[in-house]
Design an enzyme around this catalytic site. Structure first.
Site: not given
Ligand code: ADP
Ligand code: MG
Length: 392
Positions: A35, A197, A350, A373
Site C-alpha cells: 500500500r 452474504k 479482499g 468496499g
Molecule cells: P470479497 O472479500 O472478495 O468481497 P466476500 O468477503 O464477500 O468476498 O466472500 C468471501 C467468503 O465467502 C470467503 O471467506 C469464502 O469462504 C466464503 N464463501 C464462499 N462460498 C461459500 C459457501 N458456499 N459457504 C460458505 N462460505 C462461502
Molecule cells: Mg471478504
C-alpha cells in the site's frame, strides 16, 4: 475531477490523503508494504515538483483514541527508505506542534501525520477537525481510493476548506478502470458475484440488474436464492432474513433484460473443513446433513462459456470456500476462464483478489482493485463520497 499533474505545486503546502493501512506483525513490523509502494507515484511526483508535502492516513481501528500499536511510525520509517527525500514523523494529527512542523516544511520535504483515526472527529467527519487538518494548506490531493467510500474528515470534510483539489495516480487509475465497467461497459457485460452474504451485496446486485447482460451467481449467496425458490439446501449457509429481497431480485431479473444464472450443480460437504466427505449433485433438495461449499463442474463449464463471450467482466466474491483446496475448484475454474477471456476484467474485494492469486492468474486480469468496499460501492453508486468531494 482534477488530476494532480494538472497542478502547479511548487512551494505549495499540499495535504495528501493516502492509504498506509499496512498489515503489521506482532512485533509491529510491516508485513507487506504494497500500500505504501502503491502511493509512491503520487508522492514522488509531488516532491519532484517542489511540494511541501503533508501526508495523512488511517491505520486500523483505534476508535478515536491514541493506540500506540496503531501508530504510523513504522510507515514513516519505510517511506524514508523508499524515497530520497526527508521524511518527518509528526507527533500528532493536529495542534500547535503539528502547525509548527507544517510551517517549517521545505520544498521536497514530507511531514507524515499520526493516524487520523486517533481522533473520533475523523470518522464523524467533524467540520471543526476538518478545518484544523486544512489549516494553512493550499492543495488537497486524495490518493486513498480504498478509503473514499467513507465520508470521513480527511477524505471528505477537508475538501470544503481547500479550494484546489485533485486525485492522485492510484485514485485516477481505479476510477478510470471502474468507469469503463460502470458507465460505458463494452458489451456483453458479465458480472460474477459470489462470497458469503447476499446482504453485503444487495446494492451492487440491484445496480447490476440494470446494466449487466449476465449475472453469474456463486458462493453461499446462491443458496439464499435457491431457498427463496422453495428448494431445500440442507445445511448450506442461508440468510433467512434476505429471502424476501432475493425474491424481489429474481423478479426484477425476469423483467430486466439480464440473464441471471444460478449454479446447476454443487459440491456438497458434511462440514466446511478439509477432509470432510464430499459429493457432487445436480438435483435439489440437498441431503439434510450436507452443505454447498462450491459450484460444480457443470456450472463452471456453463459460466466459462458466458465468460468467453464477454467484453467486460466485473467480479466480486469467490464461488466457494476457496480457502480450502478441495472447495476451490469452482473459483479457480472461473478465474481461469476470466483470465482467458480477452475481456476488460476488473476484480474487487479482499477475498476475491486472494482467490485470483491462488488461481495464479493475477497478471491476466486487467485491473485488480486495491479497495474492496470502495470498488463495490463505486460500481453500485457510480461515484464515492471521496470523489464527489474532489469535484465540488
Ligand atoms: P470479497 O472479500 O472478495 O468481497 P466476500 O468477503 O464477500 O468476498 O466472500 C468471501 C467468503 O465467502 C470467503 O471467506 C469464502 O469462504 C466464503 N464463501 C464462499 N462460498 C461459500 C459457501 N458456499 N459457504 C460458505 N462460505 C462461502
Ligand atoms: Mg471478504
Amino acid at each position: 475531477m482534477n488530476f494532480v499533474t494538472d497542478l502547479d505545486v511548487k512551494g505549495k503546502l499540499v495535504f495528501l490523503r493516502v492509504d498506509f493501512n499496512v498489515p503489521l506483525d506482532d512485533k509491529g513490523q510491516i508485513r507487506d508494504d504494497n500500500r505504501i509502494r502503491a502511493s509512491l507515484p503520487t508522492i514522488v511526483w509531488l516532491l519532484e515538483h517542489g511540494a511541501r508535502l503533508i501526508i495523512a492516513s488511517h491505520m486500523g481501528r483505534p476508535k478515536g483514541k491514541v493506540e500506540p500499536s496503531m501508530s504510523l511510525k513504522p510507515a514513516a520509517a519505510r517511506l524514508a527508505e523508499l524515497i530520497p527525500y526527508k521524511v518527518v514523523m509528526a507527533p500528532d494529527v493536529v495542534g500547535d506542534e503539528v502547525e509548527r512542523l507544517k510551517k517549517g516544511l521545505g520544498e521536497g520535504e514530507v511531514l507524515l501525520l499520526e493516524n487520523v483515526r486517533f481522533y473520533k472527529e475523523e470518522e464523524k467527519n467533524d467540520a471543526g477537525f476538518a478545518r484544523q487538518l486544512a489549516e494553512s494548506v493550499d492543495i488537497f490531493v486524495n490518493d486513498a481510493f480504498g478509503s473514499s467510500h467513507r465520508a470521513h474528515a480527511s477524505v471528505v470534510g477537508i475538501a470544503d476548506f481547500i479550494p484546489v483539489k485533485a486525485a492522485g495516480y492510484l485514485m485516477k487509475k481505479e476510477v478510470d478502470y471502474l468507469k469503463k465497467a460502470v458507465h460505458t461497459p463494452v458489451k456483453p457485460y458479465v458480472a460474477i458475484l459470489g462470497g458469503a452474504k447476499v446482504s453485503d451485496k444487495i446494492e451492487i446486485i440491484e445496480s447490476l440488474l440494470g446494466k449487466a447482460d449476465h449475472i453469474l451467481i456463486g458462493g453461499a449467496m446462491a443458496y439464499t436464492f435457491l431457498k427463496a425458490q422453495g428448494l431445500g439446501v440442507g445445511r448450506s449457509l442461508v440468510e433467512n432474513d434476505q429471502i424476501e429481497i432475493a425474491l424481489v431480485i429474481l423478479d426484477k431479473a425476469r423483467t430486466n433484460e439480464v440473464s441471471f444464472h444460478l449454479p446447476q450443480d454443487h459440491v456438497l460437504a458434511k462440514a466446511p473443513q478439509a477432509g470432510a466427505e464430499t459429493r457432487i449433485v445436480e438435483a435439489l433438495p440437498f441431503p439434510e446433513d450436507m452443505m454447498g461449499v462450491d459450484i460444480g463442474p457443470k456450472t463452471v463449464a456453463a459460466y466459462a462459456a458466458v465468460i468467453a463471450a464477454a467484453k467486460t467482466i466485473f467480479w466480486n466474491g469467490p464461488m466457494g470456500i476457496f480457502e480450502i483446496d478441495e472447495f476451490a475448484q469452482g473459483t479457480i475454474g472461473v478465474a481461469k476462464a476470466v483470465a482467458a477471456s480477452g475481456a476488460i476484467s476488473i476484480v474487487g474485494g479482499g477475498d476475491s483478489v486472494a482467490a485470483i492469486k491462488k488461481a495464479g492468474v493475477r497478471d491476466k486480469i486487467s485491473h485488480i482493485s486495491t479497495g474492496g468496499g470502495a470498488s463495490l460501492e463505486y460500481v453500485a453508486y457510480e461515484t464515492l463520497p471521496g470523489i464527489t468531494a474532489l469535484e465540488k
